[in-house]
Scaffold this motif. Structure first.
Motif, PDB file in Angstrom:
ATOM      1  N   CYS A 182      -2.738   1.825  -2.263  1.00  0.00           N
ATOM      2  CA  CYS A 182      -1.751   0.753  -2.060  1.00  0.00           C
ATOM      3  C   CYS A 182      -1.550   0.385  -0.602  1.00  0.00           C
ATOM      4  CB  CYS A 182      -0.417   1.133  -2.678  1.00  0.00           C
ATOM      5  SG  CYS A 182       0.463   2.466  -1.821  1.00  0.00           S
ATOM      6  N   ALA A 183      -2.176   1.147   0.312  1.00  0.00           N
ATOM      7  CA  ALA A 183      -2.138   0.865   1.758  1.00  0.00           C
ATOM      8  C   ALA A 183      -0.763   1.074   2.385  1.00  0.00           C
ATOM      9  CB  ALA A 183      -2.640  -0.549   2.054  1.00  0.00           C
ATOM     10  N   ARG A 184       0.120   1.802   1.711  1.00  0.00           N
ATOM     11  CA  ARG A 184       1.409   2.102   2.333  1.00  0.00           C
ATOM     12  C   ARG A 184       1.208   2.982   3.557  1.00  0.00           C
ATOM     13  NH1 ARG A 184       3.322   1.410  -2.972  1.00  0.00           N
ATOM     14  NH2 ARG A 184       5.333   0.354  -3.083  1.00  0.00           N
ATOM     15  N   PHE A 185       2.027   2.748   4.566  1.00  0.00           N
ATOM     16  CA  PHE A 185       1.922   3.481   5.834  1.00  0.00           C
ATOM     17  C   PHE A 185       2.639   4.814   5.751  1.00  0.00           C
ATOM     18  CE2 PHE A 185       3.955   4.737   9.805  1.00  0.00           C
ATOM     19  CZ  PHE A 185       2.873   4.804  10.661  1.00  0.00           C
ATOM     20  N   TYR A 186       2.037   5.827   6.378  1.00  0.00           N
ATOM     21  CA  TYR A 186       2.674   7.139   6.502  1.00  0.00           C
ATOM     22  C   TYR A 186       2.516   7.622   7.943  1.00  0.00           C
ATOM     23  CZ  TYR A 186       3.175   7.490   1.444  1.00  0.00           C
ATOM     24  OH  TYR A 186       3.546   7.273   0.142  1.00  0.00           O
ATOM     25  N   SER A 187       3.566   8.231   8.460  1.00  0.00           N
ATOM     26  CA  SER A 187       3.543   8.722   9.833  1.00  0.00           C
ATOM     27  C   SER A 187       2.806  10.052   9.918  1.00  0.00           C
ATOM     28  CB  SER A 187       4.977   8.907  10.350  1.00  0.00           C
ATOM     29  OG  SER A 187       5.616   9.960   9.634  1.00  0.00           O
ATOM     30  N   LEU A 188       2.499  10.456  11.142  1.00  0.00           N
ATOM     31  CA  LEU A 188       1.874  11.763  11.356  1.00  0.00           C
ATOM     32  C   LEU A 188       2.780  12.868  10.836  1.00  0.00           C
ATOM     33  CD1 LEU A 188      -0.211  13.699  12.556  1.00  0.00           C
ATOM     34  CD2 LEU A 188       0.928  13.425  14.770  1.00  0.00           C
ATOM     35  N   GLU A 189       4.071  12.725  11.064  1.00  0.00           N
ATOM     36  CA  GLU A 189       5.020  13.747  10.624  1.00  0.00           C
ATOM     37  C   GLU A 189       5.002  13.892   9.103  1.00  0.00           C
ATOM     38  OE1 GLU A 189       5.625  12.603  14.572  1.00  0.00           O
ATOM     39  OE2 GLU A 189       5.677  11.307  12.803  1.00  0.00           O
ATOM     40  N   GLU A 190       4.899  12.782   8.397  1.00  0.00           N
ATOM     41  CA  GLU A 190       4.866  12.838   6.932  1.00  0.00           C
ATOM     42  C   GLU A 190       3.581  13.488   6.432  1.00  0.00           C
ATOM     43  OE1 GLU A 190       7.273   9.046   5.225  1.00  0.00           O
ATOM     44  OE2 GLU A 190       5.632   8.563   6.610  1.00  0.00           O
ATOM     45  N   VAL A 191       2.471  13.227   7.101  1.00  0.00           N
ATOM     46  CA  VAL A 191       1.203  13.836   6.714  1.00  0.00           C
ATOM     47  C   VAL A 191       1.248  15.343   6.941  1.00  0.00           C
ATOM     48  CG1 VAL A 191      -1.247  14.011   7.324  1.00  0.00           C
ATOM     49  CG2 VAL A 191      -0.185  11.766   7.043  1.00  0.00           C
ATOM     50  N   MET A 192       1.818  15.757   8.071  1.00  0.00           N
ATOM     51  CA  MET A 192       1.882  17.180   8.379  1.00  0.00           C
ATOM     52  C   MET A 192       2.863  17.916   7.474  1.00  0.00           C
ATOM     53  SD  MET A 192       1.666  17.260  12.543  1.00  0.00           S
ATOM     54  CE  MET A 192       1.512  19.047  12.524  1.00  0.00           C
ATOM     55  N   ALA A 193       3.873  17.199   6.991  1.00  0.00           N
ATOM     56  CA  ALA A 193       4.897  17.843   6.161  1.00  0.00           C
ATOM     57  C   ALA A 193       4.529  17.876   4.685  1.00  0.00           C
ATOM     58  CB  ALA A 193       6.228  17.118   6.333  1.00  0.00           C
ATOM     59  N   ALA A 194       3.400  17.263   4.320  1.00  0.00           N
ATOM     60  CA  ALA A 194       3.001  17.215   2.913  1.00  0.00           C
ATOM     61  C   ALA A 194       2.860  18.628   2.352  1.00  0.00           C
ATOM     62  CB  ALA A 194       1.693  16.451   2.772  1.00  0.00           C
ATOM     63  N   GLU A 195       3.399  18.854   1.170  1.00  0.00           N
ATOM     64  CA  GLU A 195       3.363  20.183   0.568  1.00  0.00           C
ATOM     65  C   GLU A 195       1.942  20.595   0.185  1.00  0.00           C
ATOM     66  OE1 GLU A 195       6.106  20.395  -2.637  1.00  0.00           O
ATOM     67  OE2 GLU A 195       7.871  20.020  -1.398  1.00  0.00           O
ATOM     68  N   ASP A 196       1.158  19.659  -0.318  1.00  0.00           N
ATOM     69  CA  ASP A 196      -0.218  19.962  -0.690  1.00  0.00           C
ATOM     70  C   ASP A 196      -1.116  19.891   0.535  1.00  0.00           C
ATOM     71  OD1 ASP A 196       0.534  20.209  -3.333  1.00  0.00           O
ATOM     72  OD2 ASP A 196       0.170  18.096  -3.756  1.00  0.00           O
ATOM     73  N   THR A 197      -2.249  20.572   0.468  1.00  0.00           N
ATOM     74  CA  THR A 197      -3.232  20.488   1.549  1.00  0.00           C
ATOM     75  C   THR A 197      -3.661  19.050   1.756  1.00  0.00           C
ATOM     76  OG1 THR A 197      -4.050  22.693   1.035  1.00  0.00           O
ATOM     77  CG2 THR A 197      -5.493  21.284   2.347  1.00  0.00           C
ATOM     78  N   VAL A 198      -3.858  18.333   0.661  1.00  0.00           N
ATOM     79  CA  VAL A 198      -4.257  16.925   0.721  1.00  0.00           C
ATOM     80  C   VAL A 198      -3.007  16.057   0.574  1.00  0.00           C
ATOM     81  CG1 VAL A 198      -5.659  15.121  -0.325  1.00  0.00           C
ATOM     82  CG2 VAL A 198      -6.489  17.490  -0.297  1.00  0.00           C
ATOM     83  N   PRO A 199      -2.626  15.308   1.614  1.00  0.00           N
ATOM     84  CA  PRO A 199      -1.435  14.460   1.495  1.00  0.00           C
ATOM     85  C   PRO A 199      -1.675  13.308   0.527  1.00  0.00           C
ATOM     86  CG  PRO A 199      -2.578  14.010   3.554  1.00  0.00           C
ATOM     87  CD  PRO A 199      -3.259  15.200   2.943  1.00  0.00           C
ATOM     88  N   ARG A 200      -0.693  13.052  -0.325  1.00  0.00           N
ATOM     89  CA  ARG A 200      -0.841  11.998  -1.319  1.00  0.00           C
ATOM     90  C   ARG A 200       0.348  11.046  -1.290  1.00  0.00           C
ATOM     91  NH1 ARG A 200      -5.059  12.603  -4.694  1.00  0.00           N
ATOM     92  NH2 ARG A 200      -6.141  14.617  -4.669  1.00  0.00           N
ATOM     93  N   CYS A 201       0.077   9.830  -1.661  1.00  0.00           N
ATOM     94  CA  CYS A 201       1.089   8.770  -1.649  1.00  0.00           C
ATOM     95  C   CYS A 201       2.209   9.094  -2.630  1.00  0.00           C
ATOM     96  CB  CYS A 201       0.430   7.438  -1.998  1.00  0.00           C
ATOM     97  SG  CYS A 201       1.569   6.029  -2.032  1.00  0.00           S
ATOM     98  N   GLN A 202       3.428   8.871  -2.205  1.00  0.00           N
ATOM     99  CA  GLN A 202       4.586   9.135  -3.053  1.00  0.00           C
ATOM    100  C   GLN A 202       4.709   8.122  -4.190  1.00  0.00           C
ATOM    101  OE1 GLN A 202       7.902   9.081  -0.373  1.00  0.00           O
ATOM    102  NE2 GLN A 202       7.204  10.869   0.803  1.00  0.00           N
ATOM    103  N   HIS A 203       3.997   7.002  -4.079  1.00  0.00           N
ATOM    104  CA  HIS A 203       4.136   5.932  -5.071  1.00  0.00           C
ATOM    105  C   HIS A 203       3.059   5.975  -6.147  1.00  0.00           C
ATOM    106  CE1 HIS A 203       7.209   3.930  -2.586  1.00  0.00           C
ATOM    107  NE2 HIS A 203       6.496   4.372  -1.582  1.00  0.00           N
ATOM    108  N   ASP A 204       1.811   6.290  -5.764  1.00  0.00           N
ATOM    109  CA  ASP A 204       0.740   6.250  -6.752  1.00  0.00           C
ATOM    110  C   ASP A 204      -0.128   7.503  -6.777  1.00  0.00           C
ATOM    111  OD1 ASP A 204      -1.017   5.965  -4.529  1.00  0.00           O
ATOM    112  OD2 ASP A 204      -0.807   3.790  -4.627  1.00  0.00           O
TER     113      ASP A 204
END
Length: 248
Positions: free
Chosen positions: A133-155
């Motif tokens: 969906c091309a939604r933007f995520y900050s570096l902080e959000e990527v680093m804080a992702a619970e899974d090893t692979v960061p995933r979009c909260q929407h899809d």
């Protein structure tokens, strides 16, 4: 005349400066480079795959978990601070002397120092987008992702860092703007790059001015064409140059 004195003189006489930089620009900020003796590419025996493999588009798509484990541990340095090079370039931009920073780095330290005209050839770790969906995520959000692979909260799709991987093309608009800036410069400063990574390295050949400064610890293919060669640490040199400029 010492090299830093010569550089300070040329900076004072120039009105259209462009800085072209690579990984060596940020080593004094605590971010390792790639090809030096202590660089990332010399650590292959400690890694599950060669860095060039893990930083490829194919590997990212096939093994996102291994990619992100490597990416988070080796490529992200959120606590890094700008050094003397980043700070002087930002000051020169504020004075209207420096027209652009063309960088191969993805760390965002030029912007953190205050530069606004930064052309990021290889993207930035600070920009991340959902691949669906091309939604933007900050570096902080990527680093804080619970899974090893960061995933979009929407899809639930993978969030990809906006960095250019092997097998991917550079942004054409960024390339065009870089060529335009370099071709119009009256002083080109090349710093912290081996000038071996293409097509980025070929951009310096568009320079038509009379003065080229090359600042790199190791020899490069462009050394013979430079008007001033400096091999001391770039951040320290630029701090000395800044002191000369402020005293003059």
């Amino acid at each position: 005349m010492k090299p830093e004195e010569r550089l300070a003189q040329w900076l004072g006489e120039s009105r259209n400066i462009v800085f072209f930089g690579g990984a060596g620009t940020s080593t004094e900020s605590g971010i390792p480079d790639f090809r030096s003796a202590a660089g990332l590419y010399r650590q292959e025996e400690q890694l599950p795959y060669p860095p060039e493999v893990m930083l490829s588009r194919t590997f990212f798509m096939e093994h996102p978990d291994i990619f992100f484990a490597f990416y988070r541990s080796k490529m992200l340095h959120p606590a890094a601070e700008p050094n003397g090079c980043h700070r002087l370039l930002a000051d020169l931009e504020k004075e209207g002397r420096l027209q652009a920073v063309v960088t191969q780095n993805i760390d965002g330290l030029h912007q953190k120092a205050g530069s606004s005209r930064v052309l990021e050839l290889h993207g930035s770790v600070h920009r991340n987008y959902c691949m669906k969906c091309a939604r933007f995520y900050s570096l902080e959000e990527v680093m804080a992702a619970e899974d090893t692979v960061p995933r979009c909260q929407h899809d639930g799709a993978i969030i990809k860092p906006d960095v250019v991987l092997y097998e991917e093309e550079l942004n054409q608009e960024t390339l065009y703007n870089s060529v335009e800036a370099i071709s119009r410069a009256d002083l080109l400063i090349i710093g912290g790059t081996s000038l071996t990574v293409q097509p980025a390295a070929s951009l310096v050949t568009y320079f038509k001015g009379a003065r080229t400064v090359l600042m790199n610890a190791d020899p490069t293919p462009y050394d013979a064409k430079a008007n001033l060669l400096i091999t001391d640490p770039i951040g320290q040199v630029m701090e000395r140059v800044a002191a000369i400029l402020s005293a003059g």
